[in-house]
Every structure is written in C-alpha cells, then in structure tokens.
Write an enzyme that holds these catalytic residues in place. Structure first.
Site, short mmCIF file in Angstrom:
data_model
loop_
_atom_site.label_atom_id
_atom_site.label_comp_id
_atom_site.label_asym_id
_atom_site.label_seq_id
_atom_site.Cartn_x
_atom_site.Cartn_y
_atom_site.Cartn_z
N HIS A 1 0.84 -1.20 0.00
CA HIS A 1 0.00 0.00 0.00
C HIS A 1 0.87 1.25 0.00
CE1 HIS A 1 -3.32 2.69 0.74
NE2 HIS A 1 -2.71 3.18 1.81
N SER A 2 0.50 2.24 -0.82
CA SER A 2 1.19 3.53 -0.91
C SER A 2 2.67 3.29 -1.26
CB SER A 2 1.01 4.29 0.41
OG SER A 2 1.32 5.66 0.25
N MET A 3 3.62 3.80 -0.47
CA MET A 3 5.02 3.52 -0.78
C MET A 3 5.26 2.02 -0.87
SD MET A 3 8.54 4.23 1.36
CE MET A 3 8.41 2.70 2.29
N SER B 1 -1.85 -0.87 -4.01
CA SER B 1 -2.95 -0.08 -3.45
C SER B 1 -2.49 1.34 -3.18
CB SER B 1 -3.40 -0.74 -2.13
OG SER B 1 -4.25 0.11 -1.39
#
Length: 270
Positions: free
Chosen positions: A101-103, A129
């Site tokens: 998720h994200s980074m 994500s």
C-alpha cells in the site's frame, strides 16, 4: 570473507519478515509491504482474519520499532534488493502474492520485478494499493525535505493518529523513519530492474484518494497476464484496520492468482 551461517540468515529473515499467526501446510503466502512510516504490525489484523488459509509475511523495514537502531533506507530499489534476496532463498514451495500500500506498492512492485528477472522466481500475483503506476508518478520532494513536512503529509492523508503530533516521545520514535521513507518514495524512479511482470496485477484505490483512472489503470502496462482494478469507499487509507470488505477482497485476489485452497483433513477436523 566469512559466509553467513544458517542461524544468521534465519535471524535476518525474522528481522525483515514477521509472522503473526500459524497457517496450515497448504496455506497460500501473502507478503505485505507497509506504507511510508508504517510497520509490519499494521498487517496483524489482516493476518488474523486470513489465517490459517493464508500465511501473511509482513515486512518490517529497518529504522523503526525493534529495528530503530538500524539506518532506514532512502532508496526503494535498495530496499527491494534486500527483500527479494530474502524471499528468493530458500526457494519457497509455492510462489507468494505480494501486497503493498502507498510507498509499499512501489517496494512490492520492485521486489516482484527482482524475483522474476533476477532470481527466476516470479510471484504468483501482485496487489498494489493507493499508488500511481510507476511511470505515471509526478511526485516531487517534500517542502523542506524534513521530518515535520513528512509528518504533516501523513496527517493530511489520515495515516496516523493526530495525537502523535503533540506527543514528543512518539514523534521522536516515528519521525526519522518517516522522513527516510518519504525521501525514498519521492525520489523513486522506475528502471533499476526490468518492469514487465508475467504475474497478474491487481490495483486498488480509495474513491476519495485523488488518483485518476489513468493513474490506476496504467498498472496494466506492467503485466503480460490478467489485470484487475477496484475502488473502495474512503481516502488514501481506506484499508485502515482491514474491515471485512477489504479482507474478503484480499482473500479473493489471493485465491484468484493461486487457485482455491484445498486443506488436507486431519484428525482434529473429524
């Protein structure tokens, strides 16, 4: 040069890859990558919900919690190098699904590329994500490139309790790693490894996150296999706490890429 011992390799693997719950012998493996400033523990509730059918390995990046004495990485490619090396040896009995998720989506993607193109150990699938596809990213460095800017950005996205901002001890614990993670994410550029995967890719986003249709669907350019996308109610951290809807979406994505889970009955089941 002294070669690392098996015991030393086991300790290193345990430092990077956390296992919270037991899984049965036929369990699928899901490797989870936290967001900037995140920890392996944020996947505890997902692990509990998926066990024993899915074995969750949650990555603990250096520079936080029990690894706070180690320097945090400020390069996504170097971070992926280390994680791919640990996942590739010893060769797992079945290929894992990677979820970031994200980074963490960028780290998961780069890890998947290394597993396939450097170790001939392509993952079974990749779930990304809350992140634009690598070649769509236009993020610049944070204003001032400091800890306060990183914390302000995380607070705006809803990624941590606002009470942290007023708690000196908590700030001191999370800010150095958070700053390093944001530097890694904003400086990231794809291309350190071939980026075309042979595994299916699934891309998710929160409807209020601000990512465009093109940002998300461009992940399809990174696979020769199937591509799936879905959006969920909420912002950047729509998956916080892993409510039942998200857990089932993860379970579906894992079984779609690895096949239905068939358990061998034991005497306990009879």
């Amino acid at each position: 040069m002294t070669l690392p011992t098996a015991q030393g390799e086991s300790r290193e693997r345990a430092a990077w890859l956390r296992v919270f719950h037991d899984a049965h012998e036929q369990a699928r493996t899901l490797v989870c990558f936290p967001h900037a400033g995140g920890t392996a523990g944020q996947y505890f509730s997902l692990s509990a919900a998926l066990a024993p059918d899915v074995r969750v390995l949650a990555v603990q990046y250096p520079g936080r919690q029990d690894r706070c004495a180690e320097p945090a990485f400020e390069d996504v490619a170097l971070l992926a190098d280390e994680i791919a090396r640990l996942l590739a040896a010893p060769r797992p009995a079945s290929s894992p699904v990677l979820f970031g998720h994200s980074m963490g989506a960028l780290v998961a993607f780069e890890t998947a590329a290394r597993l396939e193109h450097r170790y001939d150990a392509a993952p079974a699938g990749l779930i990304v994500s809350g992140m634009q596809a690598p070649y769509r990213r236009t993020a610049s460095r944070l204003p001032g490139d400091g800890e306060e800017a990183a914390l302000d950005a995380l607070l705006r996205l809803g990624g941590t309790d606002p009470a942290v901002a007023g708690h000196p001890e908590l700030r001191a614990m999370i800010l150095p790693a958070l700053r390093s993670d944001f530097r890694a994410a904003t400086a990231y550029r794809p291309g350190s490894c071939p980026s075309l995967l042979s595994c299916p890719v699934t891309a998710w986003t929160g409807r209020d996150d601000g990512l465009t249709h093109g940002d998300v669907h461009a992940w399809a350019e990174h696979t020769t296999a199937a591509f799936h996308t879905r959006d969920f109610a909420g912002g950047h951290f729509y998956l916080n706490g892993f409510p039942p809807l998200i857990v089932e979406a993860v379970r579906t994505a894992v079984t779609r890429t690895t096949g239905a889970i068939v358990r061998t009955r034991t005497r306990k089941d009879i």
